[in-house]
Scaffold this active site. Sequence first.
Site, PDB file in Angstrom:
ATOM      1  N   HIS A  19       0.844  -1.209   0.000  1.00  0.00           N
ATOM      2  CA  HIS A  19       0.000   0.000   0.000  1.00  0.00           C
ATOM      3  C   HIS A  19       0.877   1.256   0.000  1.00  0.00           C
ATOM      4  O   HIS A  19       0.614   2.212  -0.735  1.00  0.00           O
ATOM      5  CB  HIS A  19      -0.889   0.041   1.255  1.00  0.00           C
ATOM      6  CG  HIS A  19      -1.930  -1.044   1.317  1.00  0.00           C
ATOM      7  ND1 HIS A  19      -2.118  -1.838   2.422  1.00  0.00           N
ATOM      8  CD2 HIS A  19      -2.852  -1.450   0.404  1.00  0.00           C
ATOM      9  CE1 HIS A  19      -3.111  -2.684   2.194  1.00  0.00           C
ATOM     10  NE2 HIS A  19      -3.571  -2.485   0.972  1.00  0.00           N
ATOM     11  N   LYS A  43     -16.485  -6.909   5.612  1.00  0.00           N
ATOM     12  CA  LYS A  43     -15.487  -7.747   6.275  1.00  0.00           C
ATOM     13  C   LYS A  43     -15.419  -7.397   7.762  1.00  0.00           C
ATOM     14  O   LYS A  43     -15.587  -6.242   8.133  1.00  0.00           O
ATOM     15  CB  LYS A  43     -14.105  -7.512   5.658  1.00  0.00           C
ATOM     16  CG  LYS A  43     -14.053  -7.735   4.154  1.00  0.00           C
ATOM     17  CD  LYS A  43     -12.718  -7.291   3.588  1.00  0.00           C
ATOM     18  CE  LYS A  43     -12.729  -7.261   2.065  1.00  0.00           C
ATOM     19  NZ  LYS A  43     -11.563  -6.621   1.480  1.00  0.00           N
TER      20      LYS A  43
HETATM   21  O1  PNS Z   1      -9.088  -2.911  -0.118  1.00  0.00           O
HETATM   22  P1  PNS Z   1     -10.358  -3.385  -0.745  1.00  0.00           P
HETATM   23  O2  PNS Z   1     -11.168  -4.168   0.266  1.00  0.00           O
HETATM   24  O3  PNS Z   1     -10.141  -4.134  -2.025  1.00  0.00           O
HETATM   25  O4  PNS Z   1     -11.208  -2.049  -1.116  1.00  0.00           O
HETATM   26  C1  PNS Z   1     -12.499  -2.141  -1.645  1.00  0.00           C
HETATM   27  C2  PNS Z   1     -13.147  -0.743  -1.751  1.00  0.00           C
HETATM   28  C3  PNS Z   1     -13.136  -0.049  -0.407  1.00  0.00           C
HETATM   29  C4  PNS Z   1     -12.361   0.101  -2.739  1.00  0.00           C
HETATM   30  C5  PNS Z   1     -14.604  -0.920  -2.275  1.00  0.00           C
HETATM   31  O5  PNS Z   1     -15.244  -1.900  -1.507  1.00  0.00           O
HETATM   32  C6  PNS Z   1     -15.424   0.359  -2.247  1.00  0.00           C
HETATM   33  O6  PNS Z   1     -15.134   1.296  -2.944  1.00  0.00           O
HETATM   34  N1  PNS Z   1     -16.463   0.389  -1.382  1.00  0.00           N
HETATM   35  C7  PNS Z   1     -17.321   1.550  -1.203  1.00  0.00           C
HETATM   36  C8  PNS Z   1     -18.766   1.266  -1.583  1.00  0.00           C
HETATM   37  C9  PNS Z   1     -18.988   1.456  -3.054  1.00  0.00           C
HETATM   38  O7  PNS Z   1     -18.818   2.530  -3.593  1.00  0.00           O
HETATM   39  N2  PNS Z   1     -19.343   0.349  -3.745  1.00  0.00           N
HETATM   40  C10 PNS Z   1     -19.498   0.306  -5.175  1.00  0.00           C
HETATM   41  C11 PNS Z   1     -18.121   0.229  -5.814  1.00  0.00           C
HETATM   42  S1  PNS Z   1     -18.137  -0.605  -7.298  1.00  0.00           S
END
Ligand code: PNS
Length: 167
Positions: A19, A43
């Site tokens: 990261h 999660k």
């Molecule tokens: O580190 P990760 O778990 O792969 O991150 C995933 C993340 C946080 C980028 C994704 O779950 C997200 O953007 N969630 C916010 C909710 C949202 O906007 N969902 C639609 C996205 S397609």
Amino acid sequence: MKRVIAIYPGTFDPPTNGHLDLIQRGAKIFDELVVAILRNSEKVPLFSVDERLEMLRDCTQGWKNVRVESFGGLLVDFARNSGAQAVLRGIRAVSDYEYELQMAWMNRKLDPSLETVFMMPAGAYSYLSSRLVREIASLGGALEDFVPASVESRLRARLGTVPRSSK
Ligand code: PNS
């Protein structure tokens, strides 16, 4: 002159050297980079959002154009409210691509003005993930190549494992 703001969203449970590598790369090409920790993840996290905020703020304090925040709800809404034009995501291997592409397409559907930018971390981090770091930590393995020392000590404290060096 137009300032380009990007959001680097994720779970960061915990933040890894992969990261940080991506944050460093993002900070070089964007005027401002907002590292954004998702609050309402499905999660069950090892670290609370506040702990992850502290860890990431501690690890990124050297980059003056990087700030760390948390967000809930849709990423596109957070991006719009932050004045961001781009979302930064890392791709380590082909296996990441399908999930990332699906998210990028969905975010584009939700907000066509928001661009997703993919960057690759250094090759040394192509197999690194927060999930594997948690597993190695819980089994007492060496972590020094994978996370900063401050994150390693929090992992040891949380999981009650003794430090071990790979060297
Ligand atoms: O580190 P990760 O778990 O792969 O991150 C995933 C993340 C946080 C980028 C994704 O779950 C997200 O953007 N969630 C916010 C909710 C949202 O906007 N969902 C639609 C996205 S397609």
